[in-house]
Design a protein around this motif. Structure first.
Motif, PDB file in Angstrom:
ATOM      1  N   ARG A 182       0.840  -1.199   0.000  1.00 21.50           N
ATOM      2  CA  ARG A 182       0.000   0.000   0.000  1.00 21.50           C
ATOM      3  C   ARG A 182       0.875   1.249   0.000  1.00 21.50           C
ATOM      4  O   ARG A 182       1.963   1.266   0.592  1.00 21.50           O
ATOM      5  CB  ARG A 182      -0.890  -0.018   1.238  1.00 21.50           C
ATOM      6  CG  ARG A 182      -1.849   1.152   1.383  1.00 21.50           C
ATOM      7  CD  ARG A 182      -2.814   0.908   2.531  1.00 21.50           C
ATOM      8  NE  ARG A 182      -2.124   0.618   3.790  1.00 21.50           N
ATOM      9  CZ  ARG A 182      -2.719   0.065   4.846  1.00 21.50           C
ATOM     10  NH1 ARG A 182      -3.988  -0.269   4.808  1.00 21.50           N
ATOM     11  NH2 ARG A 182      -2.022  -0.150   5.947  1.00 21.50           N
ATOM     12  N   ASP A 186       2.249   7.051   1.476  1.00 21.61           N
ATOM     13  CA  ASP A 186       1.691   8.409   1.603  1.00 21.61           C
ATOM     14  C   ASP A 186       0.198   8.402   1.292  1.00 21.61           C
ATOM     15  O   ASP A 186      -0.318   9.268   0.592  1.00 21.61           O
ATOM     16  CB  ASP A 186       2.429   9.373   0.668  1.00 21.61           C
ATOM     17  CG  ASP A 186       2.447   8.880  -0.781  1.00 21.61           C
ATOM     18  OD1 ASP A 186       2.071   7.711  -1.032  1.00 21.61           O
ATOM     19  OD2 ASP A 186       2.826   9.664  -1.669  1.00 21.61           O
ATOM     20  N   TRP A 187      -0.515   7.430   1.820  1.00 15.35           N
ATOM     21  CA  TRP A 187      -1.960   7.280   1.566  1.00 15.35           C
ATOM     22  C   TRP A 187      -2.683   8.564   1.959  1.00 15.35           C
ATOM     23  O   TRP A 187      -2.484   9.102   3.052  1.00 15.35           O
ATOM     24  CB  TRP A 187      -2.501   6.101   2.368  1.00 15.35           C
ATOM     25  CG  TRP A 187      -3.884   5.691   1.989  1.00 15.35           C
ATOM     26  CD1 TRP A 187      -5.050   6.243   2.425  1.00 15.35           C
ATOM     27  CD2 TRP A 187      -4.251   4.627   1.111  1.00 15.35           C
ATOM     28  NE1 TRP A 187      -6.122   5.587   1.872  1.00 15.35           N
ATOM     29  CE2 TRP A 187      -5.655   4.589   1.060  1.00 15.35           C
ATOM     30  CE3 TRP A 187      -3.530   3.692   0.367  1.00 15.35           C
ATOM     31  CZ2 TRP A 187      -6.366   3.658   0.289  1.00 15.35           C
ATOM     32  CZ3 TRP A 187      -4.215   2.763  -0.400  1.00 15.35           C
ATOM     33  CH2 TRP A 187      -5.613   2.755  -0.436  1.00 15.35           C
ATOM     34  N   ASP A 188      -3.526   9.038   1.038  1.00 14.33           N
ATOM     35  CA  ASP A 188      -4.245  10.289   1.236  1.00 14.33           C
ATOM     36  C   ASP A 188      -5.710  10.035   0.906  1.00 14.33           C
ATOM     37  O   ASP A 188      -6.050   9.730  -0.242  1.00 14.33           O
ATOM     38  CB  ASP A 188      -3.654  11.367   0.330  1.00 14.33           C
ATOM     39  CG  ASP A 188      -4.310  12.728   0.501  1.00 14.33           C
ATOM     40  OD1 ASP A 188      -5.389  12.815   1.119  1.00 14.33           O
ATOM     41  OD2 ASP A 188      -3.742  13.717  -0.024  1.00 14.33           O
ATOM     42  N   ASP A 189      -6.591  10.190   1.891  1.00 16.54           N
ATOM     43  CA  ASP A 189      -8.001   9.887   1.680  1.00 16.54           C
ATOM     44  C   ASP A 189      -8.653  10.796   0.637  1.00 16.54           C
ATOM     45  O   ASP A 189      -9.748  10.492   0.158  1.00 16.54           O
ATOM     46  CB  ASP A 189      -8.772   9.983   2.995  1.00 16.54           C
ATOM     47  CG  ASP A 189      -8.484   8.813   3.919  1.00 16.54           C
ATOM     48  OD1 ASP A 189      -8.059   7.750   3.421  1.00 16.54           O
ATOM     49  OD2 ASP A 189      -8.668   8.959   5.147  1.00 16.54           O
ATOM     50  N   ALA A 190      -8.000  11.880   0.269  1.00 13.23           N
ATOM     51  CA  ALA A 190      -8.550  12.767  -0.752  1.00 13.23           C
ATOM     52  C   ALA A 190      -8.263  12.273  -2.171  1.00 13.23           C
ATOM     53  O   ALA A 190      -8.842  12.786  -3.133  1.00 13.23           O
ATOM     54  CB  ALA A 190      -7.986  14.176  -0.572  1.00 13.23           C
ATOM     55  N   LEU A 226     -13.099   0.013   1.036  1.00  9.66           N
ATOM     56  CA  LEU A 226     -12.744   1.040   0.050  1.00  9.66           C
ATOM     57  C   LEU A 226     -13.663   1.038  -1.169  1.00  9.66           C
ATOM     58  O   LEU A 226     -13.453   1.823  -2.097  1.00  9.66           O
ATOM     59  CB  LEU A 226     -11.294   0.839  -0.413  1.00  9.66           C
ATOM     60  CG  LEU A 226     -10.225   1.021   0.660  1.00  9.66           C
ATOM     61  CD1 LEU A 226      -8.868   0.584   0.135  1.00  9.66           C
ATOM     62  CD2 LEU A 226     -10.171   2.467   1.133  1.00  9.66           C
ATOM     63  N   ASP A 278     -13.850  11.561 -10.449  1.00 12.48           N
ATOM     64  CA  ASP A 278     -14.103  10.883  -9.184  1.00 12.48           C
ATOM     65  C   ASP A 278     -14.059   9.384  -9.351  1.00 12.48           C
ATOM     66  O   ASP A 278     -14.233   8.842 -10.440  1.00 12.48           O
ATOM     67  CB  ASP A 278     -15.462  11.297  -8.635  1.00 12.48           C
ATOM     68  CG  ASP A 278     -15.520  12.768  -8.290  1.00 12.48           C
ATOM     69  OD1 ASP A 278     -14.459  13.325  -7.952  1.00 12.48           O
ATOM     70  OD2 ASP A 278     -16.613  13.355  -8.392  1.00 12.48           O
ATOM     71  N   THR A 296     -14.520  -4.124  -7.100  1.00 10.68           N
ATOM     72  CA  THR A 296     -14.268  -2.797  -6.547  1.00 10.68           C
ATOM     73  C   THR A 296     -15.365  -1.784  -6.824  1.00 10.68           C
ATOM     74  O   THR A 296     -15.461  -0.782  -6.124  1.00 10.68           O
ATOM     75  CB  THR A 296     -12.961  -2.209  -7.110  1.00 10.68           C
ATOM     76  OG1 THR A 296     -13.101  -2.050  -8.531  1.00 10.68           O
ATOM     77  CG2 THR A 296     -11.776  -3.105  -6.787  1.00 10.68           C
ATOM     78  N   ARG A 327     -14.503   3.978  -3.712  1.00 12.52           N
ATOM     79  CA  ARG A 327     -13.382   4.924  -3.778  1.00 12.52           C
ATOM     80  C   ARG A 327     -12.350   4.539  -4.826  1.00 12.52           C
ATOM     81  O   ARG A 327     -11.413   5.299  -5.086  1.00 12.52           O
ATOM     82  CB  ARG A 327     -12.712   5.027  -2.402  1.00 12.52           C
ATOM     83  CG  ARG A 327     -13.602   5.675  -1.339  1.00 12.52           C
ATOM     84  CD  ARG A 327     -12.876   5.794  -0.023  1.00 12.52           C
ATOM     85  NE  ARG A 327     -11.589   6.480  -0.185  1.00 12.52           N
ATOM     86  CZ  ARG A 327     -10.604   6.449   0.710  1.00 12.52           C
ATOM     87  NH1 ARG A 327     -10.760   5.744   1.819  1.00 12.52           N
ATOM     88  NH2 ARG A 327      -9.490   7.097   0.500  1.00 12.52           N
ATOM     89  N   ASN A 361      -3.781   6.590  -4.524  1.00 17.54           N
ATOM     90  CA  ASN A 361      -3.432   5.606  -3.513  1.00 17.54           C
ATOM     91  C   ASN A 361      -3.349   4.233  -4.167  1.00 17.54           C
ATOM     92  O   ASN A 361      -4.329   3.775  -4.767  1.00 17.54           O
ATOM     93  CB  ASN A 361      -4.501   5.563  -2.421  1.00 17.54           C
ATOM     94  CG  ASN A 361      -4.669   6.890  -1.709  1.00 17.54           C
ATOM     95  OD1 ASN A 361      -3.692   7.526  -1.338  1.00 17.54           O
ATOM     96  ND2 ASN A 361      -5.916   7.312  -1.523  1.00 17.54           N
ATOM     97  N   CYS A 398      -8.349   5.750  -5.443  1.00 15.86           N
ATOM     98  CA  CYS A 398      -7.635   4.521  -5.137  1.00 15.86           C
ATOM     99  C   CYS A 398      -7.494   3.657  -6.380  1.00 15.86           C
ATOM    100  O   CYS A 398      -8.380   3.630  -7.241  1.00 15.86           O
ATOM    101  CB  CYS A 398      -8.364   3.733  -4.050  1.00 15.86           C
ATOM    102  SG  CYS A 398      -8.521   4.635  -2.487  1.00 15.86           S
TER     103      CYS A 398
END
Length: 311
Positions: free
Chosen positions: A69, A72-76, A161, A307, A264, A164, A113, A79
């Motif tokens: 993974r 620097d995972w960024d929820d913004a 996830l 998105d 997914t 996303r 991500n 994925c």
């Protein structure tokens, strides 16, 4: 090439526990998951987060299921999921996923991500087989109450996830052994007659008929064509029995069939199919084709996707 039905069982009668046990007793370890996969993942720990998302216990062996993974995972950010080794015998899927992370994972820092599950089926990887020890095909088992532990573990990893993911690339191969070994065994297991098919010479993709993305698939084909040759349609305009909907592209209803590419809900999904038995392709080219496919898929999705989730 063998075209006779698998010798296990009685023709016309599906396998029971005894036949599956006999089949399992004939499988032997031919390569090492620890040496080939876990060691390669260990070398990535300095640059990525590595974690265990499941443990398979197939006595006397145990297999940790590891994922890679973005550190620097960024929820913004959107994925990306890359999966390999759903069919353990499909070598370039496993090594292509690992090499992608090693060589190109850093390219997407701050852009996406990354989540990479490089070897979904380690028992089958070691035995160079399509099925798990229960004679179940994991790539027909991505559905609720899955009988395949490999599939269930990956779905559990992905579930938090869902919605996303922007892109999912599932790395596969189509090999001569599909016709010489695996499809005859499938027919025997299910008590069905074996009907010979034709293996295409070259790379192709499987799009999702419920969410077709032609431009996306074309971008991947164009990138891979620089590395290895693209499979032509047969005389009937088909590849492995399915109509060719664009050069090097066929379609399946991936969700209905329980295929990995359907787990997914991503807008952009594809299943790669490398042909490692071609005299025109080396193992290095096969790995390079998988890497090129992943990079092209992510690049297109980031440029056009907006998105996450299906549009």
């Amino acid at each position: 090439m063998t075209t006779a039905q698998d010798p296990i069982g009685t023709p016309g009668t599906p396998w029971g526990d005894a036949e599956r046990a006999l089949w399992r007793s004939r499988q032997s370890r031919r390569r090492s998951y620890a040496d080939d996969v876990l060691a390669a993942i260990d070398r990535l720990r300095g640059r990525f987060d590595v974690f265990e998302y499941g443990q398979l216990e197939y006595a006397p062996d145990g297999y940790p299921l590891l994922a890679i993974r973005s550190r620097d995972w960024d929820d913004a950010l959107p994925c990306v999921l890359v999966t390999g080794g759903v069919h353990g015998y499909e070598t370039s899927g496993v090594h292509g996923a690992l090499l992608f992370a090693d060589r190109h994972g850093a390219d997407y820092a701050g852009k996406a991500n990354l989540l990479v599950a490089p070897c979904v089926s380690p028992w089958a990887y070691e035995r160079i087989h399509r099925w798990n020890p229960d004679a179940i095909d994991p790539n027909r088992s991505f559905h609720a109450d899955s009988p395949a532990r490999e599939s269930a573990a990956l779905m559990q990893l992905v579930e938090p996830l869902r919605g996303r993911f922007l892109v999912h690339v599932d790395l596969h191969e189509t090999t001569d052994s599909d016709e010489s070994e695996f499809r005859p065994a499938l027919a025997a297991r299910d008590g069905q007659p074996y009907e010979p098919g034709e293996i295409p010479d070259g790379f192709y993709l499987v799009d999702d008929s419920a969410n077709p993305q032609r431009a996306f698939q074309q971008a991947v084909i164009d990138a891979v064509a620089k590395v290895t040759h693209i499979a032509p349609a047969d005389a009937d305009g088909r590849i492995i029995g399915s109509p060719v909907v664009a050069p090097g592209v066929i379609e399946y209803d991936v969700g209905r069939l329980g295929l990995c590419a359907g787990i997914t809900g991503a807008r952009y999904t594809t299943t790669t199919e490398v042909y490692p038995d071609s005299p025109r392709a080396t193992p290095e080219q096969c790995n390079a084709a998988q890497i090129a496919a992943v990079c092209a898929a992510i690049d297109f999705a980031l440029a056009h996707g907006g998105d996450a989730g299906k549009g």
